[in-house]
Design a protein around this motif. Structure first.
Motif, PDB file in Angstrom:
ATOM      1  N   UNK A  18      35.919 -56.026  43.798  1.00 21.88           N
ATOM      2  CA  UNK A  18      35.153 -55.717  42.608  1.00 21.88           C
ATOM      3  C   UNK A  18      33.688 -56.118  42.716  1.00 21.88           C
ATOM      4  N   UNK A  19      33.403 -57.088  43.590  1.00 23.20           N
ATOM      5  CA  UNK A  19      32.017 -57.518  43.647  1.00 23.20           C
ATOM      6  C   UNK A  19      31.203 -56.618  44.585  1.00 23.20           C
ATOM      7  N   UNK A  20      31.860 -55.633  45.164  1.00 25.81           N
ATOM      8  CA  UNK A  20      31.132 -54.724  46.045  1.00 25.81           C
ATOM      9  C   UNK A  20      30.072 -53.968  45.251  1.00 25.81           C
ATOM     10  N   UNK A  21      28.975 -53.678  45.931  1.00 26.41           N
ATOM     11  CA  UNK A  21      27.945 -52.890  45.278  1.00 26.41           C
ATOM     12  C   UNK A  21      28.381 -51.430  45.348  1.00 26.41           C
ATOM     13  N   UNK A  94      35.130 -50.183  55.696  1.00 28.13           N
ATOM     14  CA  UNK A  94      34.629 -51.033  54.622  1.00 28.13           C
ATOM     15  C   UNK A  94      33.766 -50.196  53.682  1.00 28.13           C
ATOM     16  N   UNK A  95      34.004 -50.325  52.419  1.00 31.35           N
ATOM     17  CA  UNK A  95      33.253 -49.546  51.440  1.00 31.35           C
ATOM     18  C   UNK A  95      31.762 -49.878  51.443  1.00 31.35           C
ATOM     19  N   UNK A  96      31.430 -51.056  51.947  1.00 29.65           N
ATOM     20  CA  UNK A  96      30.016 -51.432  51.964  1.00 29.65           C
ATOM     21  C   UNK A  96      29.300 -51.004  53.244  1.00 29.65           C
ATOM     22  N   UNK A  97      30.042 -50.413  54.152  1.00 26.76           N
ATOM     23  CA  UNK A  97      29.421 -49.935  55.386  1.00 26.76           C
ATOM     24  C   UNK A  97      28.513 -48.751  55.061  1.00 26.76           C
ATOM     25  N   UNK A 723      27.109 -57.953  50.223  1.00 26.98           N
ATOM     26  CA  UNK A 723      27.647 -58.553  49.002  1.00 26.98           C
ATOM     27  C   UNK A 723      28.639 -59.685  49.246  1.00 26.98           C
ATOM     28  N   UNK A 724      29.391 -59.616  50.346  1.00 28.03           N
ATOM     29  CA  UNK A 724      30.408 -60.649  50.564  1.00 28.03           C
ATOM     30  C   UNK A 724      29.846 -61.907  51.214  1.00 28.03           C
TER      31      UNK A 724
END
Lengths: 758, 315, 190
Positions: A18-21, A94-97, A723-724
């Motif tokens: 949930x903390x992902x941008x 990874x969704x943040x990639x 974010x992590x």
């Protein structure tokens, strides 16, 4: 109130997701997630979660997961991977990639990005670089990259563009053991840990900074063959735990103990005189110098008891030649790195363990191996050369001082980019193209790096995430991960020749490209397409094997192919087995070895225990000598760092699976010191010095010297895109001052800090 | 060493939470109130006194079914798959205490409703005249039914204790005293509950049956206290892990809950009240309500203490 | 003869690197918020400089006499013929009794299936394909030995016959099938 089981169940899975941008432009999250497509059968490839590059075997499981294990064909790797390697797929989807090129839209480093197409990215880069080249010369652009195929292609582009300024991370991590080996042996040397009976280790963290074949080799030697391990390290690391003896040596004083070992070897007549006579030059000068370095003296410097140094040296000599002093890997402990690594090598040379089982040896690549065999046992690979490359007249920015000459072909002095940009020394840098490198974490003095990146006219970053360094780019190029890339065949020769190759396991996710393609396409846009005559990676691979399709197929199918049998030139059993296998093999010496063929690529052709060449480059350093260095103020604590088993020093902190294992680095502090500072485990603390100030939390443990504090590297990122990782833990680079060591050009990673409870 | 192995949240030894504590309380309350009411009935019958319309029995007929129904609802809601709870009615693993509990409750619950229906026969028949036939049959076997309910009540009371004492790695829970403790406290909360409901809803005047119920509180409290003493003295002599668990009553939040709630409200207040309070107070509504509420809160605290502190110390 | 799968964890060879933790997660699709295995590096214990860590593998012990199986009201938790403590998801109602009963606290609720989950020696995945459990195959330092202890010629049998070993919480009578070779430094802390 603690989460009870019910809320835990409800909240499960929410943790890091949930903390992902979710809105980070260009991220997998922003562009939608497609089903993984790739081979359900295992594909052999090469890992890239750290720089060790272990052979792996990977397959897609049920279209949603990639199972990664070691490639069982690589025997010394035993089909194993570490946690980093096993988590490769977690980075892949990874969704943040970032999977789409980006351009900066606010201030540099502010974190505002806009998705663009590759065309626009290339066009913008080409316009800027060509403009800078026209106005200030190509040399005002620096190129830096993770080494391997990646740096091969980027540095080729740099050459085509006309800049000599290419850098790897060597001077921030493993540079000095390579430089010292060049000076003494004329080139890199390997260690045969698995056959060693006695191993002396100066903080080479092989059980956390895992190098699979060496880690396995050493454990096997220790546990199955009864080898003894002695560790000198300020911190009680895993290697220290597994050691038979651990000495909490004072940071930066390893050189004193190494010299004292040499002293005892010579004084107590324990060294291999025949070996020294036959292969070594500069022994007398060295012996004269180490005469003063008694164990008692070393004790006064390093806190290691003299009687133990003496006893250990005797035990070591008794086990020789199947014994070694490990020369280490990450080598940024002291400004006297050059002397330290040379002293460690000297302790090996003196017992004559070169080309002996359990000692040091040179890699046997195909060309030299075939010469010994008198036969084409192993295929040699062709290297593509390109005709008509532009001649570069400009000097490298790290060429101000002749003493660094040996670094220029070994990745250079990375941190000189800062001097050249901020102080125009030796001339002004204007642009920086970086690929898969994160100096913000591994280079020292973070504030100065920020200043540098702010000052440059143009910054390009190619990476998988918007790393702390990439956060300051004008253009961000998303590279495919290693699981989506094909690359050239790589040489992995050890005691016999071997090759392996990186192959794609899954179809490319999003709009990313492999390095070789990015730099080739950029070259086209820059107007240098003629220097990249290959069509694709397959063309390059076929060129390497000289169109031997069967060989290429074999290497691809098996992933790791080794040829012949292991050979160490001075090991009789190996040489006789070798000679028996190949009828045209070189005739064996009288003593049953190839000892007479052992030569070194130094000016003298011998091991240069003392070196005229070095003396000329760096006056006063021809002979290995102890020099006292001050790395901290009297009222400060030593601050040292190390690698943890689940992260690299700068690149994996945002990978979900690894971030879930560890996302924060505590500061290790001894109970006595903690008591004086009124600090308990878990307390919030400030760590500060003249360079910077960091907040973190304390881990009070007896596993560290009272005058030293320790943190695992790579945490505490300060850019919001990771974010992590952002804001979690101590940012080591922010506390390390900008210091460059003599000869090796190494960045210094030991300093002084103060610690206070907040 | 830094934690590099990830979150340890899932290893929290406290698995069961307040919902289970309340369920155990409700089951104890239901069973206790039935035991007290049936016991009273038999006592009266043995003396040839009438048992019809006794406020305490009426109270039990309310508490018995309501408490167990609420408890069961909580229990089902606490399952991770509440909509598939019927599997527990179809599959029985007889080495499991819980399976035996399910069997006991399966018989106990309908019987408690029958008990209530017989007590409030008039009212029931007013709303559901079609039940007349069934109730008539039930009335004929009322004595046997009461014996069965009494036996099942004992079973349910000790079952809640055995449920926890089967957890072998928790020293506080894994003891034979626990079922006895839970039965004793079930009786005490059952009588307190009966008195409270009887006083509030069914007692028109001071009634001697309330006084009789009140009289059993003293020995019940003594038994409960004895069980607690045995529990912790036993722990103290059962090896280091068990010994460490005695910290449950000396340190932390649960120690406060123990001394204030379990011992203070649950034991000391009722016992002192029934021995020291002036005679004039003893039969006033306010007194009865206060004392029985104190006991009820005490037993609720006991269930929470046992569930939480019990799971906090693992061998 | 029936199989009796056992696992031996050599605390001398284990370096606590979590390769097993990650490999298990990938192989068995274990959700992010939970884990079937972790190796805790505990300590250092002892007196400076004679310190030592303890490498504590935390995963299902595959007890012969499994408390989780004993307490399960529906029989959803059961011991398979190969000795592997298994879960029949269909029968499970999620009462958490097994989670509470496990002395090693290695059962957890899988947030996706809402049913207790734990190490099953990769029974459904790798054992089914004739491979060793993921943790065993991936272990960088070969700290794990897995096999059928009823096979007198098996590697695992040889290890158990020749090396000193212990099991955790034997006093509870659970008879774990995970054996541990104690570190040669420091004493056994079961």
């Amino acid at each position: 109130m603690k989460l009870d089981r019910r809320t835990f169940i409800k909240g499960a899975g929410a943790g890091t997701a949930t903390c992902a941008l979710a809105t980070l432009p260009g991220s997998l999250a922003a562009l939608g997630h497609s089903e993984l497509q790739g081979s359900a059968e295992s594909v052999a490839s090469i890992c890239e979660m750290c720089s060790t590059r272990c052979p792996i075997s990977a397959r897609v499981v049920n279209g949603k997961n990639v199972s990664i294990l070691g490639n069982a064909n690589a025997k010394s790797f035993g089909g194993a991977v570490c946690a980093r390697g096993g988590a490769g797929h977690s980075q892949l989807y990874d969704k943040q990639r970032i999977v789409k090129p980006l351009k900066r839209v606010g201030e540099r480093g502010e974190g505002n990005w806009q998705e663009i197409e590759w065309d626009e990215a290339y066009r913008t880069i080409a316009e800027n670089l060509n403009r800078i080249k026209a106005e200030h010369g190509a040399q005002s652009v620096a190129f830096s990259s993770k080494s391997g195929s990646l740096s091969g292609h980027l540095f080729h582009l740099a050459k085509a563009f006309g800049s000599p300024n290419t850098f790897t991370h060597a001077s921030t991590c493993p540079g000095s053991y390579v430089i010292a080996a060049k000076a003494m042996f004329g080139g890199k040397i390997k260690r045969d840990l698995s056959n060693s009976k006695y191993i002396i280790n100066f903080g080479h963290n092989l059980y956390e900074g895992i190098n699979m074949s060496e880690t396995r080799g050493m454990m096997n030697a220790q546990m199955e063959k009864g080898a003894k391990l002695v560790v000198f390290e300020p911190r009680f690391s895993i290697v220290a735990d597994k050691a038979d003896e651990w000495y909490a040596i004072k940071p930066g004083t390893d050189v004193a103990v190494a010299l004292a070992i040499c002293h005892v070897l010579i004084k107590d007549d324990l060294y291999d005189k025949e070996f020294v006579a036959q292969y070594v030059t500069g022994f007398d000068e060295f012996a004269k110098e180490v005469n003063a370095y008694t164990p008692e003296w070393a004790e006064s410097v390093s806190d290691v008891p003299a009687e133990d140094i003496r006893r250990i040296t005797h035990e070591y000599a008794a086990a020789a030649p199947h014994a070694l002093v490990d020369f280490g890997h990450r080598s940024s402990f002291t400004t006297e790195e050059f002397e330290m690594r040379r002293a460690l090598y000297a302790a090996n040379v003196l017992v004559g363990n070169i080309e002996r089982k359990g000692g040091l040896y040179f890699g046997k690549k195909a060309a030299s191996y075939n010469k010994f065999a008198g036969d084409k046992v192993a295929p040699t690979l062709a290297k593509p050369g390109v005709d008509g490359m532009p001649k570069i007249d400009a000097k490298r920015i790290d060429m101000v001082d002749e003493q660094y000459a040996m670094t220029w072909s070994s990745g250079g002095i990375y941190q000189t980019i800062l001097d050249a940009t901020l102080d125009a020394v030796p001339y002004q840098l204007r642009a920086w193209v970086m690929s898969r490198t994160n100096p913000m974490q591994t280079m020292t003095d973070r504030a100065r790096i920020v200043e540098t990146l702010q000052k440059l006219d143009f910054v390009v970053a190619c990476d998988i995430y918007i790393s702390e360094s990439a956060a300051y780019a004008d253009i961000f190029l998303p590279e495919s991960t290693y699981l989506e890339r094909d690359e050239e065949i790589a040489d992995k020769s050890g005691k016999n020749p071997a090759y392996y190759v990186r192959q794609r396991v899954v179809e490319t996710i999003g709009d990313t490209k492999p390095s070789w393609q990015i730099w080739k396409e950029l070259a086209d846009e820059l107007g240098q397409g003629q220097f990249f005559p290959w069509e694709n990676m397959e063309t390059l691979q076929l060129f390497q094997v000289q169109r031997d399709v069967n060989l290429l197929r074999r290497i691809k199918d098996e992933g790791f192919v080794s040829f012949g049998k292991p050979l160490m030139l001075r090991e009789r059993s190996m040489v006789s087995a070798f000679a028996a296998s190949y009828p045209n093999a070189k005739p064996v010496d009288e003593d049953g070895t190839y000892a007479s063929h052992l030569s070194f690529k130094t000016p003298s052709g011998k091991i240069e225990l003392s070196s005229d060449k070095v003396e000329k480059m760096a006056p006063g350093r021809g002979v290995i000598r102890y020099r006292e260095v001050t790395m901290k103020k009297a009222d400060e604590l030593f601050f040292i760092q190390g690698k943890v088993a689940v992260h690299t020093n700068s690149a994996t902190q945002n990978v979900p699976m690894l971030a879930n294992l560890m996302s924060d680095n505590a500061l290790w502090i001894h109970p006595i010191t903690a008591g004086l500072l009124n600090i308990s485990s878990g307390d919030k603390i400030r760590i500060y010095n003249d360079t910077g100030s960091e907040e973190g939390h304390a881990l009070v443990t007896p596993g560290i010297r009272p005058d030293t504090v320790f943190a695992y590297m790579g945490c505490g990122s300060k850019n919001k895109e990771l974010a992590r990782a952002t804001g979690k833990g101590v940012h080591c680079g922010n506390l390390l001052p900008h210091v460059t060591s003599p000869v090796t050009g190494m960045n210094l990673h030991t300093t002084g800090v103060k610690v206070a409870k907040i | 060493m830094n934690n590099i192995w990830g979150s340890m949240e899932q290893y929290d030894p406290v698995v069961w939470n307040w919902i289970i504590a309340v369920y155990l309380f409700m089951a104890g309350l239901s069973a206790g109130s039935m035991l007290v009411a049936i016991g009273l009935k038999w006592y009266k019958q043995s003396r040839g006194q009438p048992t019809e319309g006794l406020p305490v029995i009426k109270a039990a007929a309310i508490i018995g079914p309501v408490a167990i129904s609420l408890g069961m609802a909580l229990l089902v809601l606490d399952l991770t798959k509440p909509f598939e709870f019927y599997h527990i009615l179809l599959n029985y693993n007889l080495t499991s205490v819980m399976a035996w509990g399910v069997i006991a409750l399966l018989i106990y619950i309908p019987l408690v409703f029958v008990f209530a229906a017989l007590v409030f026969e008039k009212q029931v028949l007013q709303y559901a005249p079609w039940l007349a036939g069934i109730l008539k049959v039930c009335r004929q076997v009322e004595n046997s039914l009461n014996k069965l309910i009494f036996a099942l009540g004992l079973g349910v009371g000790v079952y809640t204790g055995f449920l926890l004492s089967a957890l072998i790695s928790y020293p506080i829970l894994n003891t034979a005293v626990l079922p006895a403790l839970f039965l004793a406290s079930a009786l005490s909360v059952g009588s307190a509950g009966n008195i409270l409901v009887a006083t509030l809803f069914f007692s028109k005047k001071e009634s001697d049956c309330i006084e009789q119920v009140h009289r059993i509180e003293y020995p019940v409290a003594f038994n409960e206290a004895l069980c607690l003493v045995l529990l912790f003295v036993g722990l103290n002599f059962s090896g280091p892990a068990a010994q460490a668990a005695t910290a449950a009553i000396t340190t932390g939040t649960w120690a406060s809950v123990f001394w204030i709630g379990v011992v203070g409200l649950g034991l000391v207040v009722p016992v002192l009240a029934s021995t020291l309070a002036p005679k004039a107070w003893r039969h006033t509504k306010g007194f009865l309500i206060t004392v029985s509420c104190s006991t009820i809160i005490g037993v609720l605290a006991l269930r929470h203490f046992v569930v939480y502190a019990g799971q906090s110390y693992i061998s | 003869m029936t199989k009796r799968y056992v696992l031996v964890h050599d605390e001398n060879k284990c370096i606590g690197c979590q390769a097993c933790n990650v490999a298990c997660r990938s192989e068995n699709n274990v959700p992010e918020s939970v884990t079937r295995i972790q190796v805790r590096i505990e300590g250092p214990y002892g007196n400076f400089p004679h310190l030592h860590f303890k490498y504590n593998r935390v995963s299902c012990e595959q007890c012969e006499n499994a408390p989780c199986v004993k307490v399960c009201p529906t029989g959803a938790a059961y011991v398979n013929a190969d000795g592997i403590v298994s879960i029949n998801e269909k029968k499970c109602v999620g009462c958490l009794y097994c989670v509470a009963a496990c002395p090693y606290k290695v059962r957890f609720i899988n947030p996706e299936t809402r049913v207790p989950d734990k190490c099953d020696f990769c029974k459904e995945t790798r054992l089914a394909r004739g491979e060793e459990p993921a943790c065993v195959s991936v272990c960088p330092t070969q700290a794990l030995t897995f096999g059928d202890a009823n096979d007198l010629n098996s590697e695992v049998r040889k290890v158990l016959d020749t090396k000193p070993h212990y099991q955790q919480k034997v006093n509870l009578g659970t008879e774990p099938r995970v054996y541990r070779i104690p570190s040669r430094k420091g004493g056994i802390k079961a």
